[in-house]
Design a protein around this motif. Structure first.
Motif, mmCIF file in Angstrom:
data_model
loop_
_atom_site.group_PDB
_atom_site.id
_atom_site.type_symbol
_atom_site.label_atom_id
_atom_site.label_comp_id
_atom_site.label_asym_id
_atom_site.label_seq_id
_atom_site.Cartn_x
_atom_site.Cartn_y
_atom_site.Cartn_z
ATOM 1 N N ARG A 83 26.254 35.974 45.249
ATOM 2 C CA ARG A 83 27.588 36.112 44.658
ATOM 3 C C ARG A 83 27.593 37.136 43.517
ATOM 4 O O ARG A 83 28.673 37.515 43.062
ATOM 5 N N TYR A 84 26.417 37.535 43.057
ATOM 6 C CA TYR A 84 26.348 38.611 42.070
ATOM 7 C C TYR A 84 26.184 39.925 42.817
ATOM 8 O O TYR A 84 25.152 40.198 43.423
ATOM 9 N N ILE A 85 27.217 40.766 42.776
ATOM 10 C CA ILE A 85 27.185 42.056 43.464
ATOM 11 C C ILE A 85 27.647 43.141 42.498
ATOM 12 O O ILE A 85 28.464 44.001 42.831
ATOM 13 N N GLY A 86 27.099 43.067 41.284
ATOM 14 C CA GLY A 86 27.538 43.981 40.239
ATOM 15 C C GLY A 86 26.582 45.130 40.006
ATOM 16 O O GLY A 86 26.517 46.072 40.779
ATOM 17 N N HIS A 87 25.833 45.033 38.929
ATOM 18 C CA HIS A 87 24.940 46.124 38.532
ATOM 19 C C HIS A 87 23.674 46.143 39.380
ATOM 20 O O HIS A 87 23.467 45.296 40.242
ATOM 21 N N MET A 88 22.801 47.110 39.070
ATOM 22 C CA MET A 88 21.574 47.318 39.839
ATOM 23 C C MET A 88 20.482 46.358 39.384
ATOM 24 O O MET A 88 19.408 46.757 38.942
ATOM 25 N N SER A 125 34.474 32.503 29.014
ATOM 26 C CA SER A 125 34.472 31.616 30.180
ATOM 27 C C SER A 125 33.053 31.441 30.690
ATOM 28 O O SER A 125 32.292 32.416 30.743
ATOM 29 N N PRO A 126 32.648 30.242 31.067
ATOM 30 C CA PRO A 126 31.322 30.043 31.667
ATOM 31 C C PRO A 126 31.176 30.892 32.920
ATOM 32 O O PRO A 126 32.137 31.117 33.655
ATOM 33 N N VAL A 127 29.984 31.364 33.151
ATOM 34 C CA VAL A 127 29.748 32.238 34.294
ATOM 35 C C VAL A 127 30.066 31.520 35.607
ATOM 36 O O VAL A 127 30.434 32.144 36.609
ATOM 37 N N GLN A 128 29.962 30.190 35.611
ATOM 38 C CA GLN A 128 30.229 29.422 36.826
ATOM 39 C C GLN A 128 31.689 29.474 37.254
ATOM 40 O O GLN A 128 32.022 29.089 38.378
ATOM 41 N N THR A 129 32.587 29.940 36.363
ATOM 42 C CA THR A 129 33.999 30.020 36.735
ATOM 43 C C THR A 129 34.290 31.212 37.630
ATOM 44 O O THR A 129 35.399 31.337 38.147
ATOM 45 N N ARG A 130 33.347 32.098 37.824
ATOM 46 C CA ARG A 130 33.544 33.276 38.661
ATOM 47 C C ARG A 130 32.916 33.036 40.028
ATOM 48 O O ARG A 130 31.743 32.711 40.139
ATOM 49 N N SER A 131 33.725 33.220 41.068
ATOM 50 C CA SER A 131 33.200 33.059 42.424
ATOM 51 C C SER A 131 32.283 34.217 42.793
ATOM 52 O O SER A 131 31.248 34.028 43.437
#
Length: 721
Positions: A136-141, A620-626
């Protein structure tokens, strides 16, 4: 066979398996008990590339849900128990420093309680960190680290070797040099141990230091022939010639000297040292070499500094200010590094990108010929393989060809590749033997990847002078573990600095290995080198190891790209979504807009609202992001505006004239204009996670799950405008 002989042979064989790409003399320099016999050499060569264990991705990582937790715990416990055993059996006759009764004292117990309390507080805080391990983390490298890297790092961390000095790291120094050779092979600098021994590579804290070292060496190399000329005059060394035409050194102007190729420059240095040594038979060879090197060092630009060095060049010898050419998509470390080594950040000239966000070869060619006409020295040209914004691969094969072309016209330069991100993908292109794989074979295995241009660029890496590559990115190794590799290992001597305490107060010999003498950093963890080393042993940096992992990520990126196009069709009545380009590596960039909106400012505000739902928020807690993505801004000042205007109009329905410079934006806003902006907000998805195509919910993988959330988030962002 006698027991002693049997042990020696086993020891030699063990070392040869550990260090496959070091020559025996190098092993003997730090581990003399292993010898340097012909027998060892034969054992080493016979054992190369014999292990063909298939790579199972699911056995290499802890897993998104720590599915391999038991395996990892078992290995880490084995590591710790082995380390405890080592401590207890080093001079077992020594008495214990900590007695059982001391461990039960009130003071001891209070400190242990405090230790535990503070540890649990730290562990609690870390839960708010970023879940890099999750698909679910598809952000930085950044992604999860592999189990071999984790275990290798933690195992070696306990021993705490400092790889600046052989006395502080006899094993991990050899390990680090071995890793450098493995990377050199992966990048195309050679295959056999004797070939790879002529390269030079080592671990750095990251790509920034790797790029800085390349700049440092390139500057020293560029002006070395002038230093040779001055040193030869002072030591009365005559008969030296330079270039393929064998021109007498004393007849060459400074302009001619700074346009020798890197190989010609290093050959000239060797010629000078050999001539001085030959002219002084009364000296011991090592003493004569040391005198020649010392005199050369006294005249080089790194010793004198720019002002003193250039002040000696007058009349026909005068030189214009040197420059560096690099892509617009260069990492900021290159400009930072140019300032640090005295070239000047302002002398790093950016070359605009083409529609694929790769350095425009035509514009580079034009800039080089202008430099030739103005007689302006070009220190370096830098191509980026895996740009941090788009993952784009520069046309390295064209840069190599262009260098050959313009060298014939009298202009030469050092060619560097910043492969900090994309460099590890070279593993996909190499067989275990080091030979290049065919394009057709790769496209069949990797679902159409790579393109012909990308294949040619990776094939050309063996012809560049230096490459930065980061194991702590696509090598899935813990920080800090960057690396820089030089094709010609002689270049390291140009920046050598002696430190008596680090060498044990004695002179070395030709095959002895030192790291601290030749690198920018001082103290550095042997654990980082060991993490890369163990990773390479379990997952070789070729098609069957890292090639399997990273080729899979390239397939994931293409699937994401094509499914994004399908999403675009399904929501086209209300919203626009379009990728920038078909990805060169495993990064996909894309933009959003409202249907029928032609204003850039509204598009950017809309995108910012959407990004708030897909990013980390401090409140916001990181868990709030899908899902968590990243974003970048393509500014008018730092990108080719004509390319971006065309993209806005053709793909996003935005008027290209709304994309303006910062100065023009300020002017238009003062005049009451609307619609304009000097940046374009772009979403970036880095698809490093190898479990992205696993089922996330029901039969849907993580790409499907992410894209299914987008329409609802788009409607929410539109309502918030």
């Amino acid at each position: 066979m006698k027991e002693g002989s049997r042990r020696k042979k086993l020891s030699q064989t063990g070392s040869s398996r550990l260090f496959r790409y070091l020559i025996p003399e190098e092993i003997a320099s730090l581990l003399p008990q292993h010898g340097s016999s012909k027998e060892l050499n034969l054992v080493r060569l016979g054992e190369r590339n014999t292990e063909t264990t298939p790579v199972d991705i699911k056995a290499l990582f802890l897993g998104p849900k720590a599915e391999n937790g038991e395996l990892a715990e078992k290995m880490l416990l084995q590591v710790f128990r082995d380390y405890i055993f080592w401590r207890r059996n080093f001079h077992p006759e020594d008495m214990s420093a900590i007695q059982p009764e001391e461990q039960t004292s009130a003071e001891y117990q209070r400190l242990v309680a405090r230790f535990q309390r503070e540890l649990f507080m730290l562990l609690g805080e870390l839960k708010a960190d970023i879940p890099f391990y999750s698909p679910r983390y598809i952000g930085h490298m950044v992604a999860d680290i592999s189990l071999p890297a984790m275990v290798g790092y933690l195992a070696t961390m306990l021993y705490n070797p400092n790889n600046v000095s052989w006395e502080a790291s006899p094993i991990t120094t050899l390990i680090e040099v071995e890793v450098g050779r493995e990377l050199a092979k992966m990048l195309g600098f050679g295959n056999m141990p004797q070939e790879l021994a002529r390269t030079w590579g080592h671990i750095t804290s990251g790509g920034t230091v790797g790029n800085l070292e390349a700049l440092w060496v390139a500057k020293a190399l560029k002006f070395l022939p002038i230093a040779v000329r001055f040193a030869a005059q002072e030591l009365n060394v005559t008969g030296l010639t330079a270039s393929r035409a064998r021109i007498p050194l004393e007849s060459m102007r400074a302009w001619d000297l700074v346009n020798l190729t890197p190989t010609e420059t290093l050959d000239l240095k060797d010629q000078f040292i050999a001539a001085y040594t030959g002219a002084h038979p009364e000296l011991e060879p090592q003493e004569a070499v040391a005198e020649a090197v010392q005199q050369l060092k006294a005249h080089n630009i790194l010793t004198l500094g720019d002002q003193a060095f250039f002040s000696r060049l007058r009349g026909e010898d005068s030189l214009n200010t040197p420059v560096i050419f690099a892509s617009q998509t260069m990492h900021y470390s290159l400009q930072k590094g140019a300032g640090l080594v005295g070239i000047g950040a302002g002398q790093v000239i950016s070359i605009p990108v083409d529609k694929y966000y790769r350095m425009d070869r035509g514009l580079l060619r034009q800039a080089l010929y202008e430099a030739l006409e103005m007689q302006r020295p070009v220190i370096m040209v830098i191509g980026v393989v895996g740009s941090t914004e788009e993952g784009a691969v520069a046309p390295m094969y064209e840069l190599v060809s262009l260098r050959e072309e313009i060298t014939e016209q009298g202009l030469s330069f050092f060619l560097h590749c910043d492969g900090a991100y994309g460099g590890y993908m070279a593993a996909c292109f190499r067989k275990p033997s080091g030979e290049l794989r065919s394009l057709a074979e790769m496209q069949k295995e990797y679902g159409g990847w790579p393109t012909s241009e990308v294949h040619q660029s990776f094939a050309a890496l063996g012809a560049v002078d230096s490459i930065t590559v980061d194991p702590h990115k696509l090598g899935y190794v813990p920080y800090p573990a960057g690396a820089v590799v030089f094709r010609d290992g002689r270049s390291k001597e140009l920046v050598a600095q002696e430190a008596a305490y680090a060498l044990g107060g004695r002179a070395g010999h030709p095959n002895e290995i030192h790291l601290g003498k030749f690198i920018l950093e001082g103290s550095k963890p042997g654990a980082a080198a060991a993490a890369v080393f163990l990773s390479h042993r379990v997952v070789p940096p070729d098609q069957g190891g890292y090639g399997k992992l990273l080729g899979h990520t390239a397939k994931i990126a293409r699937k994401f790209y094509h499914r994004l196009l399908l999403l675009a069709q399904s929501i086209q009545d209300d919203f626009i979504v379009t990728p920038l380009v078909l990805p060169d590596t495993n990064i996909v960039d894309y933009c959003f807009n409202l249907a029928n909106n032609d204003r850039l400012d509204i598009m950017n505000r809309f995108s910012q609202r959407l990004y708030q739902e897909l990013s980390i928020h401090p409140e916001s807690p990181v868990q709030t992001r899908s899902f968590i993505v990243s974003h970048i801004e393509f500014s008018y000042a730092n990108y080719n505006p004509e390319i971006l205007k065309s993209f806005l109009e053709q793909k996003l329905g935005v008027k290209g004239d709304y994309f303006v410079s910062s100065k023009e934006l300020k002017q238009r806003l003062s005049e009451g204009w609307v619609g304009c902006d000097d940046e374009i907000m772009v979403f970036r998805t880095t698809l490093m996670n190898l479990f992205t195509l696993e089922e996330a919910w029901g039969a849907k993988d993580y790409i499907d799950s992410f894209l299914e959330e987008i329409p609802g988030l788009l409607r929410k962002a539109r309502a918030a405008l």
